[in-house]
Design a protein around this motif. Structure first.
Motif, PDB file in Angstrom:
ATOM      1  N   ILE A 125    -104.247  70.170  -8.222  1.00 50.45           N
ATOM      2  CA  ILE A 125    -104.672  69.532  -6.974  1.00 50.45           C
ATOM      3  C   ILE A 125    -103.635  69.729  -5.859  1.00 50.45           C
ATOM      4  N   PHE A 126    -102.412  70.089  -6.244  1.00 47.35           N
ATOM      5  CA  PHE A 126    -101.357  70.382  -5.274  1.00 47.35           C
ATOM      6  C   PHE A 126    -100.925  71.830  -5.500  1.00 47.35           C
ATOM      7  N   ALA A 127    -101.541  72.762  -4.774  1.00 51.69           N
ATOM      8  CA  ALA A 127    -101.264  74.183  -4.984  1.00 51.69           C
ATOM      9  C   ALA A 127    -100.096  74.682  -4.133  1.00 51.69           C
ATOM     10  N   GLU A 128     -99.913  74.096  -2.964  1.00 50.09           N
ATOM     11  CA  GLU A 128     -98.866  74.526  -2.031  1.00 50.09           C
ATOM     12  C   GLU A 128     -98.020  73.343  -1.616  1.00 50.09           C
ATOM     13  N   LYS A 129     -96.852  73.633  -1.085  1.00 50.39           N
ATOM     14  CA  LYS A 129     -95.961  72.575  -0.614  1.00 50.39           C
ATOM     15  C   LYS A 129     -96.653  71.716   0.448  1.00 50.39           C
ATOM     16  N   SER A 130     -97.448  72.352   1.298  1.00 54.23           N
ATOM     17  CA  SER A 130     -98.140  71.609   2.358  1.00 54.23           C
ATOM     18  C   SER A 130     -99.140  70.609   1.778  1.00 54.23           C
ATOM     19  N   ASP A 131     -99.682  70.878   0.592  1.00 57.21           N
ATOM     20  CA  ASP A 131    -100.605  69.938  -0.056  1.00 57.21           C
ATOM     21  C   ASP A 131     -99.903  68.625  -0.389  1.00 57.21           C
ATOM     22  N   TYR A 132     -98.652  68.712  -0.801  1.00 58.65           N
ATOM     23  CA  TYR A 132     -97.874  67.505  -1.120  1.00 58.65           C
ATOM     24  C   TYR A 132     -97.664  66.658   0.148  1.00 58.65           C
ATOM     25  N   TYR A 133     -97.277  67.301   1.240  1.00 56.39           N
ATOM     26  CA  TYR A 133     -97.046  66.581   2.491  1.00 56.39           C
ATOM     27  C   TYR A 133     -98.340  65.952   3.010  1.00 56.39           C
ATOM     28  N   ARG A 134     -99.429  66.696   2.903  1.00 60.27           N
ATOM     29  CA  ARG A 134    -100.720  66.173   3.346  1.00 60.27           C
ATOM     30  C   ARG A 134    -101.088  64.931   2.540  1.00 60.27           C
ATOM     31  N   PHE A 135    -100.876  64.986   1.224  1.00 62.31           N
ATOM     32  CA  PHE A 135    -101.208  63.841   0.377  1.00 62.31           C
ATOM     33  C   PHE A 135    -100.322  62.637   0.690  1.00 62.31           C
ATOM     34  N   HIS A 190    -101.840  66.094 -11.155  1.00 64.59           N
ATOM     35  CA  HIS A 190    -102.107  64.652 -11.126  1.00 64.59           C
ATOM     36  C   HIS A 190    -101.002  63.921 -10.383  1.00 64.59           C
ATOM     37  N   TYR A 191    -101.196  62.619 -10.218  1.00 70.61           N
ATOM     38  CA  TYR A 191    -100.135  61.804  -9.631  1.00 70.61           C
ATOM     39  C   TYR A 191    -100.123  60.426 -10.277  1.00 70.61           C
ATOM     40  N   HIS A 192     -98.941  59.836 -10.274  1.00 71.38           N
ATOM     41  CA  HIS A 192     -98.726  58.481 -10.776  1.00 71.38           C
ATOM     42  C   HIS A 192     -98.265  57.624  -9.610  1.00 71.38           C
ATOM     43  N   SER A 193     -98.676  56.370  -9.616  1.00 69.15           N
ATOM     44  CA  SER A 193     -98.167  55.434  -8.620  1.00 69.15           C
ATOM     45  C   SER A 193     -98.030  54.058  -9.251  1.00 69.15           C
ATOM     46  N   ILE A 194     -97.086  53.304  -8.739  1.00 69.86           N
ATOM     47  CA  ILE A 194     -96.926  51.895  -9.103  1.00 69.86           C
ATOM     48  C   ILE A 194     -97.250  51.123  -7.832  1.00 69.86           C
ATOM     49  N   LEU A 195     -98.344  50.374  -7.862  1.00 70.03           N
ATOM     50  CA  LEU A 195     -98.828  49.667  -6.690  1.00 70.03           C
ATOM     51  C   LEU A 195     -98.887  48.168  -6.940  1.00 70.03           C
ATOM     52  N   GLU A 196     -98.604  47.405  -5.886  1.00 66.90           N
ATOM     53  CA  GLU A 196     -98.804  45.958  -5.910  1.00 66.90           C
ATOM     54  C   GLU A 196     -99.830  45.631  -4.841  1.00 66.90           C
ATOM     55  N   GLN A 197    -100.878  44.943  -5.241  1.00 63.05           N
ATOM     56  CA  GLN A 197    -101.930  44.553  -4.319  1.00 63.05           C
ATOM     57  C   GLN A 197    -101.435  43.431  -3.413  1.00 63.05           C
TER      58      GLN A 197
END
Length: 114
Positions: free
Chosen positions: A25-35, A93-100
């Motif tokens: 889902i992140f093919a290029e460096k710009s994909d990371y910044y966009r996300f 993929h990506y992981h996140s730790i979120l607090e609502q």
């Protein structure tokens, strides 16, 4: 059949999202910044329309350096939904730790991001 999840406010949750069939889902460096920009913008409102790719990349870089992107890049339409404690981006993929922070915040945030 969908499963209803209920999140409590001010409790950390590990959220994982993976590409379909483990595709990249992140093919290029710009994909990371966009996300990163999208992740930020969806938490405070919505990304503004008609943004240039170069502006989104600059905004993502600014967020990584602890700065706020220009106000014109985000349409504020609600209070902050979640506190992002951690975010790790991996090519498929990506992981996140979120607090609502508000009721239904994680659900709404993830709908907007994904």
């Amino acid at each position: 059949m969908s499963i209803k999840r209920f999140f409590e406010n001010n409790q950390p949750y590990h959220i994982l999202t993976r590409g379909i069939d483990k595709k990249i889902i992140f093919a290029e460096k710009s994909d990371y910044y966009r996300f990163i920009f999208l992740f930020y913008a969806c938490n405070f409102g919505s990304p503004a329309s008609n943004l240039w790719k170069k502006d989104i990349i600059k905004a993502g870089e600014a967020i990584l350096h602890g700065e706020k992107p220009p106000v014109k890049f985000i349409q504020n339409d609600h209070p902050q939904l979640v506190e992002v404690n951690a975010l790790t981006l991996i090519p498929n993929h990506y992981h996140s730790i979120l607090e609502q922070l508000v009721k239904g915040g994680i659900t709404l945030f993830m709908k907007k991001v994904n």
